[in-house]
Motif scaffolding. Structure first.
Motif, PDB file in Angstrom:
ATOM      1  N   TYR A 109      97.405  35.229  23.826  1.00 25.11           N
ATOM      2  CA  TYR A 109      97.043  36.543  24.323  1.00 25.11           C
ATOM      3  C   TYR A 109      98.026  37.568  23.788  1.00 25.11           C
ATOM      4  CZ  TYR A 109      94.446  33.660  27.590  1.00 25.11           C
ATOM      5  OH  TYR A 109      93.605  32.744  28.140  1.00 25.11           O
ATOM      6  N   VAL A 110      97.534  38.731  23.448  1.00 15.94           N
ATOM      7  CA  VAL A 110      98.399  39.828  23.015  1.00 15.94           C
ATOM      8  C   VAL A 110      98.072  41.058  23.840  1.00 15.94           C
ATOM      9  CG1 VAL A 110      98.769  39.032  20.652  1.00 15.94           C
ATOM     10  CG2 VAL A 110      96.840  40.519  21.149  1.00 15.94           C
ATOM     11  N   LEU A 111      99.106  41.848  24.118  1.00 11.40           N
ATOM     12  CA  LEU A 111      98.945  43.114  24.799  1.00 11.40           C
ATOM     13  C   LEU A 111      99.028  44.200  23.742  1.00 11.40           C
ATOM     14  CD1 LEU A 111      99.791  44.248  28.122  1.00 11.40           C
ATOM     15  CD2 LEU A 111     101.121  45.464  26.417  1.00 11.40           C
ATOM     16  N   VAL A 112      98.025  45.083  23.709  1.00 13.74           N
ATOM     17  CA  VAL A 112      97.946  46.112  22.671  1.00 13.74           C
ATOM     18  C   VAL A 112      97.864  47.487  23.317  1.00 13.74           C
ATOM     19  CG1 VAL A 112      96.624  47.000  20.706  1.00 13.74           C
ATOM     20  CG2 VAL A 112      96.755  44.526  21.101  1.00 13.74           C
ATOM     21  N   LEU A 113      98.739  48.389  22.887  1.00 11.70           N
ATOM     22  CA  LEU A 113      98.635  49.810  23.239  1.00 11.70           C
ATOM     23  C   LEU A 113      97.761  50.441  22.165  1.00 11.70           C
ATOM     24  CD1 LEU A 113      99.269  52.420  24.709  1.00 11.70           C
ATOM     25  CD2 LEU A 113     101.509  52.449  23.564  1.00 11.70           C
ATOM     26  N   ASP A 116      93.879  55.280  21.784  1.00  9.73           N
ATOM     27  CA  ASP A 116      93.342  56.145  22.838  1.00  9.73           C
ATOM     28  C   ASP A 116      94.168  56.082  24.121  1.00  9.73           C
ATOM     29  OD1 ASP A 116      92.661  53.684  23.955  1.00  9.73           O
ATOM     30  OD2 ASP A 116      90.505  54.012  23.851  1.00  9.73           O
ATOM     31  N   GLY A 117      95.269  55.319  24.121  1.00  7.53           N
ATOM     32  CA  GLY A 117      96.142  55.234  25.285  1.00  7.53           C
ATOM     33  C   GLY A 117      95.827  54.099  26.228  1.00  7.53           C
ATOM     34  N   ASN A 118      94.775  53.354  25.961  1.00  5.04           N
ATOM     35  CA  ASN A 118      94.456  52.219  26.806  1.00  5.04           C
ATOM     36  C   ASN A 118      95.360  51.045  26.429  1.00  5.04           C
ATOM     37  OD1 ASN A 118      92.991  51.092  28.909  1.00  5.04           O
ATOM     38  ND2 ASN A 118      91.233  50.547  27.649  1.00  5.04           N
ATOM     39  N   VAL A 119      95.852  50.342  27.433  1.00  8.22           N
ATOM     40  CA  VAL A 119      96.657  49.145  27.200  1.00  8.22           C
ATOM     41  C   VAL A 119      95.762  47.966  27.546  1.00  8.22           C
ATOM     42  CG1 VAL A 119      98.758  47.891  27.794  1.00  8.22           C
ATOM     43  CG2 VAL A 119      98.771  50.391  27.799  1.00  8.22           C
ATOM     44  N   GLY A 130      92.823  51.348  31.898  1.00  4.58           N
ATOM     45  CA  GLY A 130      91.711  52.238  32.202  1.00  4.58           C
ATOM     46  C   GLY A 130      91.967  53.664  31.764  1.00  4.58           C
ATOM     47  N   THR A 131      92.857  53.853  30.784  1.00  3.44           N
ATOM     48  CA  THR A 131      93.227  55.206  30.366  1.00  3.44           C
ATOM     49  C   THR A 131      92.584  55.620  29.051  1.00  3.44           C
ATOM     50  OG1 THR A 131      95.251  54.253  29.430  1.00  3.44           O
ATOM     51  CG2 THR A 131      95.413  55.252  31.620  1.00  3.44           C
TER      52      THR A 131
END
Length: 154
Positions: A109-113, A116-119, A130-131
């Motif tokens: 799993y990777v976390l991506v910023l 559009d600002g959604n993480v 949800g941003t």
């Protein structure tokens, strides 16, 4: 292991999560990776920062648009992308303060910023702030649209 990480980055590029491979390290938290005090992921005007007070905050310029609300636990905290798909904030002593609730068993799993600002956690999109698109659903108050951030003081 390296082949799996490369395939995840390639997947993120194909999905449009990253503009190119050149900036990947600045906006991606890999499995087992952590943000320590003062460390950040950056994508354009968006910055996801593990603050020294233990609060994980997403900023647009200088304006906070999402936070884990884990402030007040002092220095030494970390935000970790666990290998089970859960994104968590721990104190310096290892106490769990906040979790995305996305554990799904061991995987890549990777976390991506995103731009559009959604993480987002990929390995299947399992959690997001949800941003995206300028709407905000968490404290502080929602933004109608993301205006250009103010210039830095000189």
């Amino acid at each position: 292991m390296a082949a799996k990480v490369c395939s995840l980055v390639l997947l993120a590029v194909v999905l449009g999560a990253l503009p190119s491979l050149s900036g990947a390290a600045d906006s991606v938290l890999y499995p087992g990776g952590s943000l320590l005090d003062g460390q950040s992921l950056t994508q354009g005007f968006f910055v996801l920062t593990m603050q020294g007070d233990c609060n994980l905050v997403l900023y647009y310029g200088r304006r906070p648009v999402w936070a884990s609300q884990t402030y007040g636990w002092g220095p030494g905290c970390r935000a970790t992308m666990q290998r089970d798909g859960n994104f968590v904030v721990y104190t310096a002593t290892g106490r769990l303060l906040w979790a995305s609730g996305t554990q799904r068993g061991l995987g890549n799993y990777v976390l991506v910023l995103k731009p559009d600002g959604n993480v987002v956690i990929y390995g299947g999109s399992v959690w997001a702030t949800g941003t995206s698109g300028g709407s905000v659903s968490a404290a502080p108050p929602a933004l109608a649209k993301f205006p250009a951030p103010p210039p830095p003081p000189y």
